[in-house]
Design an enzyme around this catalytic site. Structure first.
Site, PDB file in Angstrom:
ATOM      1  N   HIS A  28      47.874  43.926  39.862  1.00  0.00           N
ATOM      2  CA  HIS A  28      46.962  43.100  40.908  1.00  0.00           C
ATOM      3  C   HIS A  28      46.101  42.140  40.008  1.00  0.00           C
ATOM      4  O   HIS A  28      45.939  42.088  38.823  1.00  0.00           O
ATOM      5  CB  HIS A  28      45.895  44.065  41.451  1.00  0.00           C
ATOM      6  N   CYS A  29      45.388  41.082  40.985  1.00  0.00           N
ATOM      7  CA  CYS A  29      44.678  40.069  40.519  1.00  0.00           C
ATOM      8  C   CYS A  29      43.238  40.276  40.905  1.00  0.00           C
ATOM      9  O   CYS A  29      42.927  41.280  41.459  1.00  0.00           O
ATOM     10  CB  CYS A  29      45.184  38.626  40.636  1.00  0.00           C
ATOM     11  N   ALA A  30      42.513  39.126  41.151  1.00  0.00           N
ATOM     12  CA  ALA A  30      41.014  39.363  41.682  1.00  0.00           C
ATOM     13  C   ALA A  30      41.148  39.727  43.044  1.00  0.00           C
ATOM     14  O   ALA A  30      40.338  40.440  43.638  1.00  0.00           O
ATOM     15  CB  ALA A  30      40.354  37.959  41.717  1.00  0.00           C
ATOM     16  N   THR A  31      42.212  39.315  43.896  1.00  0.00           N
ATOM     17  CA  THR A  31      42.157  39.780  45.268  1.00  0.00           C
ATOM     18  C   THR A  31      43.511  40.026  45.913  1.00  0.00           C
ATOM     19  O   THR A  31      43.266  40.595  47.188  1.00  0.00           O
ATOM     20  CB  THR A  31      41.747  38.280  46.219  1.00  0.00           C
ATOM     21  N   ARG A  32      44.446  40.122  45.117  1.00  0.00           N
ATOM     22  CA  ARG A  32      45.845  40.372  45.734  1.00  0.00           C
ATOM     23  C   ARG A  32      46.603  41.598  44.850  1.00  0.00           C
ATOM     24  O   ARG A  32      46.571  41.640  43.803  1.00  0.00           O
ATOM     25  CB  ARG A  32      46.703  39.254  45.503  1.00  0.00           C
TER      26      ARG A  32
END
Length: 469
Positions: free
Chosen positions: A26-30
């Protein structure tokens, strides 16, 4: 309210079950998922999940937009349900095998520069705060003038604002070696060699206070403070050279011979071949960028403000990091940021119009938080979850971005940093530009909001009656 564990289970089921998942990150939003078979994904089912704000394939990954904070919690539940976890960087190495040559090149470019951005963001904020406290109006509150600022304090602020750019080649070479499979510490040392105090300082040479060292009577050699391309190219070649040397060096000599030969060959190439050639190319790129940004009548603002978010959804926007770094290094300011901010704010304005106009409780619950996310500088939830889904709001957001970009260009707004926009981005305009910055953002948001409300959205556009519940 559906709990995070149930949401995680629904996502896994909709993309073909656990057997269809290679890994998750995952990243900041996804939530970023590597899958075995794209055909097994039920796109409509994924998008119907309550907390999902959109989903799409990009960079060889199936990316499910969940939003800041939420994505961390759902990722944890996905892992608990038995899906193999990995880091974003490790997954990117797998993803890099997919896509065409251009997509892979841009992806690698982004992988190099994204880790450097936090340092440059901090530097930009330091520049903004220094600009704020050095304003006569601010100093007057404390009964001071600029002449009352001590030299030691100014020296302290220079340490904060100049260090990252002085040693930028070291950061770039370190990150490039890391991405292309070399030893990052060798890349770091190579980059430091490019800014060695033994070499004439690049800024002193540019200012006429020093002369380049002339080798063989025609090769100018200088330090590369603040330079990007020479370190980037040297990093790519150096990482590949190190791996090639390591194949032929006996293990017992590897620790001594490999770094010795790598650094000797690469610093020679970097100073005498790569540096002069790519520094000249860097100047050409910078001059072309400045020329475009200076187009009259706000034309550059209109074009960049309109097309920026289209570039973002293609995933190749990281290539512009180079241009922003060059602008900051050369001029200490970044007009590109002000224009891009308007394109981000406008997508938030379009999503806000959808959220306020729709009678669908589900769409409201999706659009309004996505609007806040956009105003904090992250547009993916608004774009993929709302605006692109109904298309017209996205177009109205593009138009709003062009209108806001026009005014940002006309007013000559220039940020002191990069990579942060809209509300957080205000910190880059504390040097007397804050009111104009707020104005252009409001214009972009208002234009996109009004156009979307009037022409871009109605509940007739909803796909089925279920969305009205």
């Amino acid at each position: 309210m559906v709990d995070n564990r149930q949401t995680a289970a629904e996502i896994i089921n909709a993309i073909g079950g656990q057997d269809n998942i290679i890994s998750a990150a995952h990243c900041a939003t996804r939530l970023r998922i590597m899958v075995k078979d794209k055909e097994k994904i039920d796109q409509q089912q994924v998008e119907s999940i309550e907390k999902v704000k959109g989903a799409f394939f990009n960079s060889g990954q199936y990316q499910v937009i969940l939003g800041t904070g939420t994505v961390n919690k759902i990722y944890e539940e996905v892992i608990k349900l038995g899906v193999g976890g990995t880091t974003k960087g490790e997954q990117a190495k797998e993803a890099v095998k997919s896509g065409n040559t251009f997509q892979r090149a841009v992806r690698s470019f982004g992988d190099v520069f994204v880790p450097i951005i936090p340092a440059l963001v901090a530097t930009g904020l330091f520049m903004g705060f220094r600009g704020l406290i050095m304003q006569e109006e601010i100093l007057a509150i404390f009964g001071m003038t600029p002449n009352d600022i001590s030299e030691n304090f100014l020296l302290f602020t220079q340490v904060l604002t100049d260090t990252a750019f002085i040693f930028l080649p070291a950061l770039v070479a370190w990150s490039t070696f890391r991405v292309f499979g070399g030893s990052p510490i060798i890349g770091l040392v190579l980059g430091l060699m490019l800014v060695s105090p033994a070499l004439p300082n690049a800024w002193a040479v540019a200012g006429g206070n020093a002369e380049p060292i002339q080798f063989l009577g025609f090769i100018p050699v200088v330090g590369y403070q603040g330079s990007v391309l020479p370190a980037f190219i040297a990093g790519i070649i150096g990482a590949k050279l190190e791996k090639r040397i390591r194949k032929f060096v006996p293990d017992v000599l590897d620790l001594i011979v490999t770094p010795f030969l790598t650094l000797l060959i690469m610093i020679t190439l970097a100073l005498f071949v790569i540096g002069p050639i790519f520094h000249s190319l860097e100047e050409i790129i910078l001059n072309a960028t400045v020329a475009v940004l200076k187009w009259p009548f706000g034309i550059s603002g209109i074009l960049i403000g309109f097309f920026n978010q289209i570039i973002v959804i293609t995933g190749v926007h990281h290539i512009f990091n180079l241009l922003e770094i060059q602008l900051l290094e050369k001029f200490g300011s970044n007009p590109y940021n002000a224009i891009v901010t308007c394109s981000v704010a406008a997508q938030g304005g379009a999503a806000l119009a959808v959220g306020l106009k729709t009678k669908s409780a589900k769409l409201k619950a999706l659009a309004l938080p996505s609007t806040l996310s956009a105003f904090l500088g992250i547009t993916e939830p608004a774009i993929f979850g709302v605006n692109l889904r109904y298309f017209k709001p996205f177009i109205m957001g593009l138009i709003g971005g062009g209108i806001g970009g026009f005014f940002a260009s006309i007013f000559g707004l220039k940020g002191t940093g990069m990579a942060i926009t809209v509300i957080p981005g205000a910190l880059l305009y504390l040097n007397g530009q804050i009111l104009l910055y707020l104005l252009v953002n409001i214009i972009a948001i208002a234009a996109a909001f009004i156009l979307t409300w009037m022409f871009g959205f109605s509940d007739k556009m909803l796909k089925d009656k279920e969305e009205l519940r």
